[in-house]
Scaffold this motif. Structure first.
Motif, PDB file in Angstrom:
ATOM      1  N   LEU B 495     106.592  -1.458  15.261  1.00 38.87           N
ATOM      2  CA  LEU B 495     105.305  -1.614  14.579  1.00 38.87           C
ATOM      3  C   LEU B 495     104.338  -0.530  15.027  1.00 38.87           C
ATOM      4  O   LEU B 495     103.681   0.122  14.223  1.00 38.87           O
ATOM      5  CB  LEU B 495     104.729  -2.996  14.892  1.00 38.87           C
ATOM      6  CG  LEU B 495     103.559  -3.426  14.054  1.00 38.87           C
ATOM      7  CD1 LEU B 495     103.964  -3.676  12.611  1.00 38.87           C
ATOM      8  CD2 LEU B 495     102.928  -4.687  14.631  1.00 38.87           C
ATOM      9  N   ASN B 496     104.252  -0.334  16.316  1.00 42.32           N
ATOM     10  CA  ASN B 496     103.444   0.752  16.888  1.00 42.32           C
ATOM     11  C   ASN B 496     104.023   1.054  18.263  1.00 42.32           C
ATOM     12  O   ASN B 496     105.091   0.539  18.602  1.00 42.32           O
ATOM     13  CB  ASN B 496     101.958   0.361  16.965  1.00 42.32           C
ATOM     14  CG  ASN B 496     101.733  -0.971  17.647  1.00 42.32           C
ATOM     15  OD1 ASN B 496     102.336  -1.246  18.678  1.00 42.32           O
ATOM     16  ND2 ASN B 496     100.891  -1.794  17.052  1.00 42.32           N
ATOM     17  N   ILE B 500     107.380  -4.134  18.850  1.00 41.98           N
ATOM     18  CA  ILE B 500     108.398  -4.102  17.802  1.00 41.98           C
ATOM     19  C   ILE B 500     108.208  -5.365  16.972  1.00 41.98           C
ATOM     20  O   ILE B 500     107.671  -6.362  17.463  1.00 41.98           O
ATOM     21  CB  ILE B 500     109.845  -4.012  18.353  1.00 41.98           C
ATOM     22  CG1 ILE B 500     110.179  -5.240  19.223  1.00 41.98           C
ATOM     23  CG2 ILE B 500     110.070  -2.730  19.094  1.00 41.98           C
ATOM     24  CD1 ILE B 500     111.669  -5.444  19.424  1.00 41.98           C
ATOM     25  N   GLU B 501     108.616  -5.264  15.693  1.00 42.36           N
ATOM     26  CA  GLU B 501     108.446  -6.413  14.813  1.00 42.36           C
ATOM     27  C   GLU B 501     109.817  -6.858  14.299  1.00 42.36           C
ATOM     28  O   GLU B 501     110.626  -6.012  13.897  1.00 42.36           O
ATOM     29  CB  GLU B 501     107.547  -6.030  13.637  1.00 42.36           C
ATOM     30  CG  GLU B 501     107.220  -7.208  12.739  1.00 42.36           C
ATOM     31  CD  GLU B 501     106.473  -6.787  11.483  1.00 42.36           C
ATOM     32  OE1 GLU B 501     105.361  -7.281  11.286  1.00 42.36           O
ATOM     33  OE2 GLU B 501     107.034  -5.967  10.718  1.00 42.36           O
ATOM     34  N   ILE B 502     110.034  -8.153  14.323  1.00 45.12           N
ATOM     35  CA  ILE B 502     111.287  -8.698  13.794  1.00 45.12           C
ATOM     36  C   ILE B 502     110.904  -9.705  12.706  1.00 45.12           C
ATOM     37  O   ILE B 502     110.075 -10.578  12.946  1.00 45.12           O
ATOM     38  CB  ILE B 502     112.128  -9.407  14.888  1.00 45.12           C
ATOM     39  CG1 ILE B 502     112.360  -8.456  16.075  1.00 45.12           C
ATOM     40  CG2 ILE B 502     113.455  -9.885  14.326  1.00 45.12           C
ATOM     41  CD1 ILE B 502     111.636  -8.823  17.320  1.00 45.12           C
ATOM     42  N   VAL B 503     111.476  -9.513  11.518  1.00 45.31           N
ATOM     43  CA  VAL B 503     111.163 -10.410  10.408  1.00 45.31           C
ATOM     44  C   VAL B 503     112.436 -11.144   9.987  1.00 45.31           C
ATOM     45  O   VAL B 503     113.462 -10.514   9.742  1.00 45.31           O
ATOM     46  CB  VAL B 503     110.595  -9.620   9.210  1.00 45.31           C
ATOM     47  CG1 VAL B 503     110.262 -10.557   8.055  1.00 45.31           C
ATOM     48  CG2 VAL B 503     109.351  -8.848   9.621  1.00 45.31           C
ATOM     49  N   VAL B 504     112.340 -12.457   9.950  1.00 45.74           N
ATOM     50  CA  VAL B 504     113.471 -13.269   9.471  1.00 45.74           C
ATOM     51  C   VAL B 504     112.969 -14.046   8.254  1.00 45.74           C
ATOM     52  O   VAL B 504     112.039 -14.840   8.368  1.00 45.74           O
ATOM     53  CB  VAL B 504     113.984 -14.242  10.567  1.00 45.74           C
ATOM     54  CG1 VAL B 504     115.143 -15.085  10.046  1.00 45.74           C
ATOM     55  CG2 VAL B 504     114.405 -13.465  11.808  1.00 45.74           C
ATOM     56  N   GLN B 505     113.571 -13.774   7.104  1.00 42.02           N
ATOM     57  CA  GLN B 505     113.087 -14.389   5.863  1.00 42.02           C
ATOM     58  C   GLN B 505     114.238 -15.085   5.134  1.00 42.02           C
ATOM     59  O   GLN B 505     115.345 -14.553   5.069  1.00 42.02           O
ATOM     60  CB  GLN B 505     112.504 -13.282   4.980  1.00 42.02           C
ATOM     61  CG  GLN B 505     111.728 -13.825   3.795  1.00 42.02           C
ATOM     62  CD  GLN B 505     111.235 -12.698   2.916  1.00 42.02           C
ATOM     63  OE1 GLN B 505     112.036 -11.888   2.451  1.00 42.02           O
ATOM     64  NE2 GLN B 505     109.947 -12.639   2.693  1.00 42.02           N
ATOM     65  N   ASP B 506     113.936 -16.289   4.624  1.00 33.09           N
ATOM     66  CA  ASP B 506     114.974 -16.980   3.854  1.00 33.09           C
ATOM     67  C   ASP B 506     114.406 -17.453   2.527  1.00 33.09           C
ATOM     68  O   ASP B 506     113.196 -17.554   2.371  1.00 33.09           O
ATOM     69  CB  ASP B 506     115.518 -18.182   4.644  1.00 33.09           C
ATOM     70  CG  ASP B 506     114.476 -19.257   4.840  1.00 33.09           C
ATOM     71  OD1 ASP B 506     114.088 -19.910   3.860  1.00 33.09           O
ATOM     72  OD2 ASP B 506     114.032 -19.445   5.997  1.00 33.09           O
ATOM     73  N   ASN B 507     115.306 -17.711   1.561  1.00 30.13           N
ATOM     74  CA  ASN B 507     114.836 -18.222   0.270  1.00 30.13           C
ATOM     75  C   ASN B 507     115.139 -19.723   0.168  1.00 30.13           C
ATOM     76  O   ASN B 507     115.637 -20.210  -0.821  1.00 30.13           O
ATOM     77  CB  ASN B 507     115.444 -17.441  -0.900  1.00 30.13           C
ATOM     78  CG  ASN B 507     116.957 -17.550  -0.963  1.00 30.13           C
ATOM     79  OD1 ASN B 507     117.586 -17.940   0.031  1.00 30.13           O
ATOM     80  ND2 ASN B 507     117.551 -17.223  -2.094  1.00 30.13           N
ATOM     81  N   PRO B 570     106.492  -7.126  22.922  1.00 31.80           N
ATOM     82  CA  PRO B 570     106.010  -5.892  23.549  1.00 31.80           C
ATOM     83  C   PRO B 570     107.174  -4.992  23.984  1.00 31.80           C
ATOM     84  O   PRO B 570     108.187  -5.482  24.489  1.00 31.80           O
ATOM     85  CB  PRO B 570     105.198  -6.382  24.744  1.00 31.80           C
ATOM     86  CG  PRO B 570     105.658  -7.754  25.009  1.00 31.80           C
ATOM     87  CD  PRO B 570     106.208  -8.309  23.722  1.00 31.80           C
ATOM     88  N   VAL B 571     106.973  -3.714  23.766  1.00 34.08           N
ATOM     89  CA  VAL B 571     108.000  -2.734  24.117  1.00 34.08           C
ATOM     90  C   VAL B 571     107.908  -2.482  25.614  1.00 34.08           C
ATOM     91  O   VAL B 571     106.808  -2.457  26.179  1.00 34.08           O
ATOM     92  CB  VAL B 571     107.719  -1.430  23.334  1.00 34.08           C
ATOM     93  CG1 VAL B 571     108.619  -0.305  23.810  1.00 34.08           C
ATOM     94  CG2 VAL B 571     107.889  -1.677  21.846  1.00 34.08           C
ATOM     95  N   LYS B 572     109.043  -2.335  26.263  1.00 30.99           N
ATOM     96  CA  LYS B 572     109.039  -2.024  27.702  1.00 30.99           C
ATOM     97  C   LYS B 572     108.581  -0.582  27.876  1.00 30.99           C
ATOM     98  O   LYS B 572     109.163   0.351  27.326  1.00 30.99           O
ATOM     99  CB  LYS B 572     110.454  -2.237  28.267  1.00 30.99           C
ATOM    100  CG  LYS B 572     110.721  -1.597  29.618  1.00 30.99           C
ATOM    101  CD  LYS B 572     109.967  -2.277  30.724  1.00 30.99           C
ATOM    102  CE  LYS B 572     110.152  -1.515  32.043  1.00 30.99           C
ATOM    103  NZ  LYS B 572     109.092  -1.788  33.002  1.00 30.99           N
ATOM    104  N   THR B 573     107.483  -0.422  28.614  1.00 33.57           N
ATOM    105  CA  THR B 573     106.983   0.935  28.863  1.00 33.57           C
ATOM    106  C   THR B 573     107.047   1.208  30.349  1.00 33.57           C
ATOM    107  O   THR B 573     107.351   0.327  31.148  1.00 33.57           O
ATOM    108  CB  THR B 573     105.523   1.072  28.399  1.00 33.57           C
ATOM    109  OG1 THR B 573     104.761   0.100  29.109  1.00 33.57           O
ATOM    110  CG2 THR B 573     105.369   0.859  26.913  1.00 33.57           C
ATOM    111  N   ASP B 574     106.671   2.451  30.735  1.00 34.30           N
ATOM    112  CA  ASP B 574     106.704   2.807  32.159  1.00 34.30           C
ATOM    113  C   ASP B 574     105.696   1.993  32.961  1.00 34.30           C
ATOM    114  O   ASP B 574     105.853   1.754  34.138  1.00 34.30           O
ATOM    115  CB  ASP B 574     106.413   4.305  32.327  1.00 34.30           C
ATOM    116  CG  ASP B 574     107.549   5.109  31.709  1.00 34.30           C
ATOM    117  OD1 ASP B 574     108.649   4.527  31.572  1.00 34.30           O
ATOM    118  OD2 ASP B 574     107.324   6.278  31.358  1.00 34.30           O
ATOM    119  N   GLY B 575     104.640   1.588  32.232  1.00 37.50           N
ATOM    120  CA  GLY B 575     103.582   0.825  32.912  1.00 37.50           C
ATOM    121  C   GLY B 575     103.962  -0.629  33.129  1.00 37.50           C
ATOM    122  O   GLY B 575     103.160  -1.405  33.611  1.00 37.50           O
TER     123      GLY B 575
END
Lengths: 138, 583
Positions: B495-496, B500-507, B570-575
């Motif tokens: 996402l930025n 990260i973005e995870i989308v799970v969509q069902d009908n 959240p993405v794992k960063t050095d911080g």
């Protein structure tokens, strides 16, 4: 005859502690049960020095974490395993920092516990051997 | 055209009606208040400007009228003074005898006539009041003036200017007469000059400009002494009761005559029985006033016309803003409430687990001991049966233990094993595990997984649990909706730089809004009651796990259409990661 490993069970739940001690006795350990830290020290003062201490986390008056500090001073050679019904990660981490070998969540599987006790004893023997060698070398 | 109008009407209706009653009232009150607060100063300002400028221009109009009247008075006075002085001079230069000589008088008359156009005649009246010499067009010689008003006046005043009157000649005129003492006697003779009334009219015509509506003379009895320039108003000028006389000052009065706004000025002509009356157009007829009024009305109208749509727009904009804040506040409150509820439940779960674990541990140990002791015993009756019962108790303990472990997990008491996790891998695994089952119900998966998706710091097993729960729920929702073809779309993307973005969509069956609000609550299930499939803990655990690793989970759904779960991690960063910071 091989010396039986000494295991001290400290738990305010008498039914649990006594039974666990008895079961360990049946499995070939020399066990004693104490309801609290003070009672545990009576055995130590009498010269019965445990190899492994099974310590409950939540106890009235002096809790397990404080108990770890006390046992580390009174019986530095003993390996401490913490048993808790609370399953608190932070308490486990705190205990590890204070020097416990591991922690288990109640109800414990006896085989798993014996496995941990044996690991403890191995580590203790290794440490003893190392300090003996260190002494000889010096 | 009709459809455009309809569209406009629907839009307008949409602007004013989508809010709840409270907000609608707020919008109305705001627009009304804003209109009132913005239009009122404009109207007040316009009003003040109107009056200030009106007073200014009015004062100017009165000043102008004053000045103009004063000048006109001096013009007439200077002519009359000149003539009066000439008559006085002749009476002093020539003796009574000389002037009584018709030849001398004729000569003087001819000379004077050249200079004073309005002069009609000149005559000498003896001490007995009989006219003894006359030069002029009328036959007035020998006329007796001893009883005339003017004759009496001139004897007492020395110099006298009369009102306009007809006299013996029966023609309107006025006279300038001077009296002189006879040599050595207590008797007076009189030199008289008659002037045509036309002379006065001529002066008045000269005064008349575009700004002057009318000008004329009146006497003390308020009778008109000259021609009235604007004859249409003859009637009006016959009455002056309400106008005070002042011998020196100019009197001003504003009046309205037949839709004409006028300033009437009145002033006495010195040493005469006349008052000069001048009617000038008042400020209302001046172009500056009209122009000002026009500008004022235009500015005021434009301001109001602009303010109305602006107020409406502002009202709508502000209401939207308030609605947005209100929604956000509500969302935050719902979230806080939910978090609070979950936290309480977490604490409760931990407490319950602890309280159950201790007696459970006792049972476990006691049963364990019985088993140990039985094992040591030789054959006793029912030994096998007893051991079998013990095994049953042990299984029950295991079950209870599992439940308390689960509870502890919900309460975040279980220690997660933190590791760098590739979410794509977790998803592939879960899909691989459930694909077969899904295919039985004609459900297919559509995966769009970003190949270089950054790693997250999490517990691999718990992440598996999250996606296993979500995919399992999606399958159940599709089965419940009885779709011919079910589709589960899974998408991962960055996402930025932080998430990260995870989308799970069902009908599948979807959810109504009231259900969406409760979907992450524990023991809440949407699955069919009769099937007893759901424990109501799946999404609760999912929510807890995602929150624990610093992520967010959102749900969007529409009844009988589709459901979308969005997870941000959240993405794992050095911080370091959120979780590490928290720990």
């Amino acid at each position: 005859m091989k010396k039986k490993p000494k295991v001290l069970v400290v738990d305010d739940e008498v039914d649990f502690g006594e039974t666990l001690a008895e079961r360990l006795e049946l499995r070939g350990f020399d066990t004693k049960f104490a309801e609290n830290i003070e009672e545990a020290h009576i055995f130590i003062e009498q010269g019965w020095i445990p190899d492994v201490i099974l310590l409950d986390l939540k106890m009235p008056k002096i809790d397990g974490l404080k108990g770890v500090e006390i046992f580390k001073k009174s019986v530095p050679s003993a390996c401490i395993l913490m048993i808790t019904g609370h399953g608190s990660v932070s308490a486990g981490i705190e205990g590890m920092k204070k020097g416990i070998y591991d922690y288990l969540i109640k109800p414990v599987d006896l085989e798993e516990l014996i496995g941990k006790i044996n690991e403890c004893l191995k580590m203790k023997n290794k440490n003893n051997l190392k300090s003996k060698l260190d002494c000889e070398a010096s | 055209m009709n459809s455009a109008l309809k569209r406009f009407w629907l839009n307008l209706k949409g602007i004013f009606s989508p809010y709840p009653k409270g907000l609608k009232n707020f919008q109305r009150v705001f627009i009304t208040l804003f209109l009132f607060l913005s239009i009122t100063p404009i109207i007040v300002l316009t009003w003040i400007s109107y009056y200030k400028y009106k007073n200014l221009i009015r004062e100017d109009s009165l000043k102008q009228a004053h000045l103009y009247t004063y000048n006109a008075k001096h013009t007439i006075e200077s002519y009359l003074n000149q003539l009066k002085n000439t008559v006085l001079l002749i009476s002093e230069i020539y003796s009574f005898e000389e002037l009584s000589n018709p030849k001398t008088l004729d000569y003087i008359f001819e000379q004077l006539k050249k200079k004073y156009e309005g002069l009609v005649d000149i005559s000498v009246i003896g001490p007995d009041g009989i006219q003894i010499a006359y030069s002029g067009p009328f036959n007035l010689l020998g006329k007796d003036y001893s009883e005339s008003f003017w004759y009496q006046k001139v004897l007492t005043r020395k110099v006298y200017i009369s009102e306009v009157f007809l006299g013996y000649r029966n023609v309107p005129h006025f006279i300038i007469a001077v009296s002189q003492k006879l040599n050595g006697k207590q008797q007076y003779w009189v030199l008289r000059a008659s002037i045509d009334k036309e002379t006065l009219d001529r002066f008045l015509r000269r005064i008349k400009t575009d700004e002057v509506y009318n000008a004329f003379l009146i006497n003390e009895k308020r009778e008109v002494q000259s021609s009235i320039l604007n004859l249409r108003f003859n009637q009006v000028y016959t009455k002056f009761e309400d106008l005070p006389y002042n011998e020196k000052e100019v009197i001003l009065k504003e009046l309205e005559v037949e839709d004409k706004y006028l300033v009437r000025s009145l002033v006495n002509i010195q040493d005469t029985p006349w008052f000069l009356v001048i009617d000038r157009y008042n400020y209302q007829h001046k172009p500056a006033w009209n122009l000002f009024l026009q500008d004022l009305i235009t500015i005021c109208t434009i301001s109001i016309v602009l303010l109305i749509p602006m107020s409406i727009y502002l009202g709508i904009w502000l209401t939207r803003l308030v609605k947005k804040f209100e929604d956000e506040r509500e969302a935050v409150l719902i979230k806080a409430e939910q978090t609070n509820r979950l936290a309480s439940l977490g604490r409760l779960s931990a407490g319950v687990a602890h309280e159950i674990n201790n007696p459970l541990a006792i049972i476990n140990e006691k049963v364990g001991l019985i088993k140990d002791l039985l094992a040591k015993m030789e054959d006793i009756p029912y030994k096998d049966k007893l051991l079998k019962q013990i095994e049953g108790i042990k299984r029950a303990i295991e079950r209870a233990k599992f439940i308390t472990y689960q509870l502890l997990e919900f309460a975040r008491k279980m220690s997660p094993k933190l590791d760098f996790v590739q979410i794509n891998e977790v998803i592939e695994e879960c899909v691989g595990f459930l694909e077969k089952e899904a295919s039985y119900y004609n459900i297919r998966f559509e995966k769009k997984l970003q190949p270089d998706l950054p790693l997250v710091l999490a517990d691999y097993g718990q992440m598996q649990q999250v996606f296993f729960n979500l995919i399992n729920n999606a399958i159940d929702a599709i089965i419940e909706a009885k779709r011919q073809e079910g589709v589960i779309k899974i998408k991962t993307s960055q996402l930025n730089e932080n998430f990260i973005e995870i989308v799970v969509q069902d009908n599948g069956i979807g959810m109504p809004p009231e259900m969406i609000k409760r979907v992450f609550e524990p023991f809440f299930t949407t699955k069919l009651e009769k099937e007893k499939k759901g424990t109501g803990l799946g999404l609760f655990i999912t929510y807890e796990i995602i929150e624990k690793f610093g992520g967010t989970i959102l749900v969007e759904s529409e009844k009988n259409k589709e459901t979308t779960f969005k997870i941000l991690l959240p993405v794992k960063t050095d911080g370091g990661s959120f979780y590490e910071e928290k720990a």
